[in-house]
Design a protein around this motif. Sequence first.
Motif, short mmCIF file in Angstrom:
data_model
loop_
_atom_site.label_atom_id
_atom_site.label_comp_id
_atom_site.label_asym_id
_atom_site.label_seq_id
_atom_site.Cartn_x
_atom_site.Cartn_y
_atom_site.Cartn_z
N GLY A 586 18.46 -46.51 20.70
CA GLY A 586 19.23 -45.28 20.53
C GLY A 586 19.95 -44.86 21.79
O GLY A 586 21.10 -44.40 21.75
N GLY A 587 19.31 -45.01 22.95
CA GLY A 587 19.97 -44.69 24.21
C GLY A 587 21.20 -45.54 24.45
O GLY A 587 22.25 -45.05 24.91
N LEU A 588 21.11 -46.83 24.15
CA LEU A 588 22.28 -47.71 24.29
C LEU A 588 23.37 -47.33 23.30
O LEU A 588 24.56 -47.50 23.59
CB LEU A 588 21.85 -49.17 24.11
N GLY A 589 22.96 -46.82 22.13
CA GLY A 589 23.95 -46.31 21.19
C GLY A 589 24.68 -45.10 21.75
O GLY A 589 25.91 -44.97 21.61
N GLN A 590 23.96 -44.21 22.43
CA GLN A 590 24.60 -43.05 23.05
C GLN A 590 25.60 -43.49 24.12
O GLN A 590 26.68 -42.92 24.25
CB GLN A 590 23.54 -42.15 23.68
N LEU A 591 25.22 -44.52 24.88
CA LEU A 591 26.12 -45.01 25.93
C LEU A 591 27.43 -45.55 25.37
O LEU A 591 28.46 -45.52 26.06
CB LEU A 591 25.43 -46.12 26.74
N ALA A 592 27.39 -46.06 24.14
CA ALA A 592 28.59 -46.66 23.56
C ALA A 592 29.51 -45.64 22.88
O ALA A 592 30.60 -46.01 22.43
CB ALA A 592 28.17 -47.72 22.54
N LEU A 603 24.14 -49.00 16.45
CA LEU A 603 22.91 -48.97 17.23
C LEU A 603 22.09 -47.71 16.93
O LEU A 603 20.85 -47.76 16.85
CB LEU A 603 23.22 -49.05 18.72
N LEU A 604 22.76 -46.59 16.76
CA LEU A 604 22.02 -45.35 16.49
C LEU A 604 21.32 -45.42 15.13
O LEU A 604 20.17 -45.01 15.00
CB LEU A 604 22.97 -44.15 16.56
N GLU A 605 22.01 -45.95 14.14
CA GLU A 605 21.38 -46.11 12.82
C GLU A 605 20.23 -47.12 12.90
O GLU A 605 19.17 -46.93 12.30
CB GLU A 605 22.40 -46.56 11.79
N ALA A 606 20.45 -48.20 13.66
CA ALA A 606 19.42 -49.22 13.81
C ALA A 606 18.18 -48.66 14.49
O ALA A 606 17.06 -49.08 14.21
CB ALA A 606 19.97 -50.41 14.59
N ALA A 607 18.37 -47.72 15.42
CA ALA A 607 17.22 -47.12 16.10
C ALA A 607 16.29 -46.44 15.10
O ALA A 607 15.06 -46.59 15.17
CB ALA A 607 17.71 -46.11 17.14
N TYR A 608 16.86 -45.73 14.14
CA TYR A 608 16.04 -45.08 13.12
C TYR A 608 15.37 -46.11 12.22
O TYR A 608 14.21 -45.95 11.82
CB TYR A 608 16.90 -44.12 12.29
N ALA A 609 16.09 -47.19 11.90
CA ALA A 609 15.51 -48.23 11.05
C ALA A 609 14.34 -48.92 11.74
O ALA A 609 13.30 -49.19 11.12
CB ALA A 609 16.59 -49.27 10.69
#
Length: 740
Positions: A586-592, A603-609
């Motif tokens: 999720g943090g890497l999703g925020q960076l993108a 990445l953010l959706e994958a973090a929840y999955a």
Amino acid sequence: MGLPLVRSSFTGRDAELRELERLAADAAVVTLVGTGGVGKTRLALEFAHSAGEAFPGGIWLVDLSATTAPELVVPEVAAALGVATGSSDPVPLVVEQVGDRESLLLVDNCEHLVDAAAAIVHQLASACPNLRVLATSREPLGLAAEVCLPVAPLEIARDAVRLFTDRAWTAGARAPLDGDDVAALCARLDGIPLAIELAASWVRVLSPRELLARLDNRFDVLAAARRDLPPRQRTMHATVEWSHRLLTDHERVLFRRLAVFQGTFGLDAAEAICGWAPLAPGRVAGLLGDLVGRSMVVAERGPADTGGRCHLLETLRDFAAEQLAAAGEQDELSRRHFAHWLSAAEKIDGVRLRTGSDSAVTTLTPDGDNLRVALRWSIERDPPGALRLAAALEGFWMMRSVGEGGRWLRRALDAAPEPTWHRARALMVSPLVVASGVPWPEARGLLDESVALFTSLGDEAGAAMARVMAALSAFFNGEIAEAERRVEDALARHAGLGHPLFHARAATYLGAALSFAPRRLEAGRHRLAEGAERSRGIGDGWGEGLALMLLGLADLRAGRPESAREHLRAALRLNLQGGVTASAIGGLGQLALERDPRRACTLLEAAYAVLERAGVPRFAVEIGRRLATARQRADRRLARPVAERCRARARAMTTEEVIALALEEPPLPDPAEGRLTARQLEVALLVASGLTNREIAQQLHLSVRTVESHVDDALRELGFHSRSRLAAWVRERELVTAPP
């Protein structure tokens, strides 16, 4: 004898047929080896029928299934070739009959007469240069000229389902068959063709789903009135029993005891659990090899550093369980099974508690099914032992499923309420009081009880670890001030404690609290860096990953994107599962978010999955708030169809695939895109969505003049002269779709 005409369709085995053709071209003797009912005879006959032109000298079949004595094997071979058996030794006459003709001899069902079959095959293959022998057996013949081709169960998704469907229609099924039910049924039948055919004969009265429900009594189901089969194959039970009768006494003892294992097992476990009178532990390895050779046990190749694994097909395991119950060994075997896994788990956990190193935890990963069997047995028969095992598996739960770990711990705590050291240990295990989402008031009660028990038992290290675990639990629940207070109190009480894991975790948990406290971000970053370094020094991979993940998120909030990326990826490279991994993704999703909204959304959706897959009910409160905000921002940056595609991709990926994506170096952003500020890009997206400047101003709560300025700046940076060209540039990058 001539080849029998086979009227049923031949399903699957294309790869085996090709390999058989290749082997038969060079090898004098090829033996098809596999468990009973797996289809060795059918494969051999299919090969013989399809390869007739390759053997102009003739094809002969010798079926030994009804042959009862070794001395009858040679006469059977002679009779099949039309040689009179009146002489005392018909072998020379058989050799003369075959001569140098290019011919094929099928010797079927050799397992019960393997020595006699091997002898005549060796004589013929040595004397007849152009003879090819194809044998079927549940174990190799053991000849130098022999090449073995293992015949495995059918591949479920394709061949097994097709075989069941074909045989079901032949048996009279007329209603459509549910594909998922058929696949599940074939999987429970291990993909064994005979079992599938016997089950398919029931479809006139039972659906595949009803058959599946009855497989707990599989040997009653796997019986059919097939008069064209030899008696030993008219039921699956008879087929397995035939193989069982061929075992030696000691092989039978080991075979039945292997029923205690669920899933796969290693040699060390088999020796420790099954090696008691009349079997010495030192005999188990050899006997296990014999059972593999007789196709009663399946051997799997594992990584070189972990050794091989074995398992029983479910049909064979059910038969072995019958034999085990009849022998009256179930209770003793279950006790030994539990004791073995308890000893292994406590040994690994003891190292973790003393040093922090969790490197040995992965050795338990292949034995998850056996650990669950041991827990179920001990909950009923030895509740204090169940409590010990559930707590000792803390590292295993953290890497596999914290939700499951929390459930086992609750059951064990309810079953064993005595105020012991093991209860104190179980009360502070992370999967129970942190990752399983226990609310802070309840978690505080569990942890305070743990501290009190450890203190009453004089265990300072235990009390210290329980106190810092309380800090982590408070942090997870969003009680930031309480988390800071708890860890500061633990450090003050146990300042002189020479316990490296305590000091590593204390630094990390204090850093977590400080990094989310107002105006304490830099102090938190320093503590998190200390926690990561201490954890690395003692080999505590989970603790290091947690510290690095939290440090990466702190870097993100501190405006240090490169440092954040480095720390978050380092956390992922430790290959952890659960909340740490999901939070890092999720943090890497925020960076993108600013440069690549599609990557961010994925990445953010994958973090929840990943979090859900690990059985963790939610993120730590403060982390979850920021991820939810980032998720909403990513959705706003993309048109709905694009965002839906990103989310669907994320949900379809495995955890390993998500980690690989997160660790990829993303492509360099479009130079033109990179020149736009975040606000300019946001305005450009809305322009591409078809909004006017006034509508954009209303949506972003800006003045119309400010929006016009952003549009003009974006056009100038990109070298465009019109809003339509700006909109086309956005759509080319699939950031939004064209307005309707």
